[in-house]
Design a protein around this motif. Sequence first.
Motif, PDB file in Angstrom:
ATOM      1  N   ALA A  60      50.333  42.261  44.574  1.00 42.13           N
ATOM      2  CA  ALA A  60      50.242  40.800  44.714  1.00 42.13           C
ATOM      3  C   ALA A  60      49.360  40.115  43.666  1.00 42.13           C
ATOM      4  O   ALA A  60      49.532  38.934  43.395  1.00 42.13           O
ATOM      5  CB  ALA A  60      49.745  40.449  46.117  1.00 42.13           C
ATOM      6  N   LEU A  61      48.397  40.839  43.105  1.00 41.39           N
ATOM      7  CA  LEU A  61      47.450  40.175  42.201  1.00 41.39           C
ATOM      8  C   LEU A  61      48.012  40.006  40.792  1.00 41.39           C
ATOM      9  O   LEU A  61      48.802  40.813  40.326  1.00 41.39           O
ATOM     10  CB  LEU A  61      46.150  40.975  42.124  1.00 41.39           C
ATOM     11  N   HIS A  62      47.527  38.966  40.129  1.00 44.53           N
ATOM     12  CA  HIS A  62      47.842  38.740  38.714  1.00 44.53           C
ATOM     13  C   HIS A  62      46.585  39.036  37.891  1.00 44.53           C
ATOM     14  O   HIS A  62      45.486  38.975  38.417  1.00 44.53           O
ATOM     15  CB  HIS A  62      48.243  37.277  38.491  1.00 44.53           C
ATOM     16  N   PRO A  63      46.760  39.298  36.596  1.00 39.71           N
ATOM     17  CA  PRO A  63      45.578  39.664  35.794  1.00 39.71           C
ATOM     18  C   PRO A  63      44.510  38.579  35.758  1.00 39.71           C
ATOM     19  O   PRO A  63      43.327  38.879  35.599  1.00 39.71           O
ATOM     20  CB  PRO A  63      46.146  39.888  34.389  1.00 39.71           C
ATOM     21  N   GLU A  64      44.903  37.316  35.892  1.00 42.67           N
ATOM     22  CA  GLU A  64      43.898  36.249  35.817  1.00 42.67           C
ATOM     23  C   GLU A  64      43.174  36.038  37.151  1.00 42.67           C
ATOM     24  O   GLU A  64      42.250  35.239  37.239  1.00 42.67           O
ATOM     25  CB  GLU A  64      44.537  34.941  35.336  1.00 42.67           C
ATOM     26  N   ASP A  65      43.583  36.756  38.195  1.00 45.89           N
ATOM     27  CA  ASP A  65      42.883  36.640  39.484  1.00 45.89           C
ATOM     28  C   ASP A  65      41.544  37.379  39.414  1.00 45.89           C
ATOM     29  O   ASP A  65      41.386  38.314  38.645  1.00 45.89           O
ATOM     30  CB  ASP A  65      43.736  37.254  40.604  1.00 45.89           C
ATOM     31  N   ARG A  66      40.610  36.941  40.235  1.00 41.48           N
ATOM     32  CA  ARG A  66      39.273  37.578  40.259  1.00 41.48           C
ATOM     33  C   ARG A  66      38.926  37.884  41.698  1.00 41.48           C
ATOM     34  O   ARG A  66      39.149  37.048  42.578  1.00 41.48           O
ATOM     35  CB  ARG A  66      38.236  36.636  39.658  1.00 41.48           C
ATOM     36  N   ILE A  67      38.321  39.053  41.921  1.00 48.24           N
ATOM     37  CA  ILE A  67      38.195  39.519  43.301  1.00 48.24           C
ATOM     38  C   ILE A  67      36.776  39.958  43.631  1.00 48.24           C
ATOM     39  O   ILE A  67      36.141  40.681  42.881  1.00 48.24           O
ATOM     40  CB  ILE A  67      39.152  40.718  43.563  1.00 48.24           C
ATOM     41  N   ALA A  68      36.318  39.519  44.798  1.00 49.95           N
ATOM     42  CA  ALA A  68      35.056  40.021  45.362  1.00 49.95           C
ATOM     43  C   ALA A  68      35.433  40.945  46.522  1.00 49.95           C
ATOM     44  O   ALA A  68      36.055  40.504  47.483  1.00 49.95           O
ATOM     45  CB  ALA A  68      34.204  38.866  45.871  1.00 49.95           C
ATOM     46  N   VAL A  69      35.068  42.206  46.401  1.00 51.66           N
ATOM     47  CA  VAL A  69      35.464  43.209  47.392  1.00 51.66           C
ATOM     48  C   VAL A  69      34.323  43.422  48.395  1.00 51.66           C
ATOM     49  O   VAL A  69      33.169  43.573  47.995  1.00 51.66           O
ATOM     50  CB  VAL A  69      35.807  44.539  46.678  1.00 51.66           C
ATOM     51  N   LYS A  70      34.659  43.439  49.661  1.00 47.59           N
ATOM     52  CA  LYS A  70      33.679  43.720  50.729  1.00 47.59           C
ATOM     53  C   LYS A  70      32.822  44.936  50.333  1.00 47.59           C
ATOM     54  O   LYS A  70      33.378  45.964  49.936  1.00 47.59           O
ATOM     55  CB  LYS A  70      34.463  44.012  52.021  1.00 47.59           C
ATOM     56  N   PRO A  71      31.493  44.821  50.436  1.00 49.84           N
ATOM     57  CA  PRO A  71      30.635  45.894  49.905  1.00 49.84           C
ATOM     58  C   PRO A  71      31.058  47.302  50.316  1.00 49.84           C
ATOM     59  O   PRO A  71      31.157  48.193  49.480  1.00 49.84           O
ATOM     60  CB  PRO A  71      29.242  45.556  50.466  1.00 49.84           C
ATOM     61  N   HIS A  72      31.343  47.496  51.610  1.00 44.44           N
ATOM     62  CA  HIS A  72      31.625  48.858  52.059  1.00 44.44           C
ATOM     63  C   HIS A  72      33.032  49.339  51.745  1.00 44.44           C
ATOM     64  O   HIS A  72      33.393  50.466  52.080  1.00 44.44           O
ATOM     65  CB  HIS A  72      31.341  48.989  53.560  1.00 44.44           C
TER      66      HIS A  72
END
Length: 798
Positions: A60-72
């Motif tokens: 689903a993601l595109h290269p211009e997307d930016r992601i913050a992932v849940k720490p755990h």
Amino acid sequence: MNDERMAALVELERKVRWLSTWMIHHANHVRPNDDGLKVGGHQASSASLSTIMTALYFAALHPEDRIAVKPHASPVFHAIQYLFGNQTRERLENFRGYKGAQSYPSRTKDADDVDFSTGSVGLGVAQTLFSSLTQDYLTAKGWAGDAGKGKMVALLGDAEMDEGNIFEALLEGWKHDVRNTWWVVDYNRQSLDAVVREGLWERFEAIFRNFGWDVVILKYGSLQQQAFKEPGGEELRRWIDECPNQLYSALTFQGGAAWRKRLMDEIGDQGPVSRLIERRSDEELAALMSNLAGHDLPALLEAFEAARKHDRPVCFIAYTVKGYGLPLAGHKDNHAGLMTPGQLETLRTSLPIRSGHEWEPFEGVKDAQALRDFLKQVPFNAKGPRRKSAPAIAVPESLEVEIAGSMSTQQGFGLLMHAISKRDDAFADRVVTTSPDVTVSTNLGAWVNRRGLYAREEMADVFKAERIPSTFTWNFAPSGQHMELGIAEMNLFLMLSALGLSHSLFGERLLPVGTLYDPFIERGLDALNYACYQDARFIIAGTPSGVTLAPEGGAHQSIATPLIGMAQDGLASFEPAFVDELATIMRFAFDYLQRDGEGEPDETSWLRDAVGGSVYLRMSTRSIEQPRRSIDERLAEDMVNGAYWLRKPGPNAQTIIAYTGAVAPEAIEAVGLLAEARRDVGLLAVTSADRLNAGWNAAQRAREEGLVHARSHVERLLGDVPSHCGIVTVLDGHPATLAWLGSVCGHRTRSLGVEHFGQTGTIADLYRHYGIDAQGILRAAAALTPGRPVRHLRQIAV
Ligand SMILES: Cc1ncc(C[n+]2csc(CCOP(=O)(O)OP(=O)(O)O)c2C)c(N)n1
Ligand SMILES: [Mg+2]
């Protein structure tokens, strides 16, 4: 999505779940920590997000997307990057170890293309919202190009929603009409300690809708949806909807037989539903009941695709099972749970993965080549790592303002910003300011009058339109360069964090300057720390500060901020006393925040100046007499390095006074009064206790490692001062800030400052009260260095 691609995703989900589980197991059992501590908290939390992250990263993601992932969910992230070829096996084997893959995704310490660091829950989530605002800001200026429509995505735990900063951000986002933010709530109904309250999703839904977000509830997976269509399916759905979180978790943990017994006991007498249950084996029943939409690839992909069609912010509430697919699933104590070696063996053989081949990316998959081909065309990774950079913007040789006879540093700051606003160059265009409702009272008014406030849509100042006289023009436009924020200081630092990463995330350099009342640094401190940890680059102006703000109110006096400034990694702190110092330091700051060289210490100051960082300026509203002088290169360098002699001590000096900031007049007065009684008194102006101290530490380390000639700035300044000489230090802040000066060359030292707060009064009242007035300094000097009685020292009435 065709069947082949779906089959590839199903396999990838299993690989991701395996690799993340194995990574944590390996960290505990194969490479145990010396202290025997177990790595808890990751296995169950990771499995909870494994399907969602598979759907996002591999489809689903595109290269211009930016992601913050849940720490755990860090192991899931690292496993995905490993499958993409962006992470090494060595780092995975060394998960949580020295220089291994980090326990929480880290922009600065990990090597596998982390967009946003996470760890302190809540902050990464809000960071995505402010990054969306930054993206819009760049778009408004015509700097974002085609990539200006990336989704800023946060994957967050349901308990993470407890953090207040998330709600502060939501309100700010609403004010700024935030676009393109996606928050995916991992609704596993478990936190660290236990199971969350019933019906939380309804609160979440109402809150998000209230702030103008779309809410997508992802509850039933496709297996469940099909089952609901069977006779008796509606009964089953009703039972699922009414089942309390605790019970659902407990049954998930217990598995198929327990589900059967419970369902039969509660709804089994209702004809069709018993047949629906009976048609399924225990295993199939367990699969059906844990087939929540957060573990259902088709449901997830459909939802993400639909949301991509518009730019409204979306909150996805995705039902998941904490520990999905693992024997820990659903148990309320599973946060710190670890699978036993026996359980891991069972999982390994079921996948199937051969012993000794656990790390191999394509072990156990049906068609390795097909999966490799699939991975090559995944849009998110197609263009390789996505970290960007931007060239530095040239900073003027000097920043100059008309300096009046008497001024405050805050006033000087306002004038300097005003002078920048009048420039017609890239430097001035790239400056962006922000402030939590203290724009005018921190002296940014003139800057804003000229450069305007930023908004996605134009909004004229009604007062101006109605011809009502006002000092400030409050015009909003896409071209504006000031981001006005509400009072929440957390938001200020997260905004600065987002603006200050613009070069790295969006390839466009911004020079962010944020202002706030100094004491409220503490309100936003974790966000400031977070911004620095991510290596965001910005200037913060804390003003007014200390007890010097006197009648403003005792509750607003800041004591600890000079120590915060010293201790905060990634932040160079300054407290100038005079406006010409401020001008010199601000010029340096705009340059320093754009540096990104390697960390070799500077040979004169022993500071890591090539690396750069953010800058904190602690300032004051106290108007003090300004020196008339021209600043040559040497003096400017000393000011930037942290100190210079305002009065050089003579060869027989008995006393030195070292001061920082707004108490300069008291220090100067004390030197004058002391001159009769003590020989060759010196006056050291300390502009940055932080940089002086850092340079001193670095030089000591260098000497210990064999560089015998290493000398720091403070060692050179104090090197010639006779050893019997005493040092009195003074600042409007905690005395420990300068107390270490005595250790540099072994001079006896008395440190004056402020240790208590809360009393209002005039500056004179308060300086006297805390003993940082000229008399206080004299008393300390007289007691520290024996000699003739100090004539000007008044007796204190006892
Ligand atoms: C600011 C902060 N406080 C406390 C913690 C410790 N902590 C880590 S995870 C967690 C609970 C997380 O629950 P949830 O967000 O639902 O994620 P899950 O464990 O369900 O995956 C806590 C309290 C933290 N990381 N940050
Ligand atoms: Mg949870």
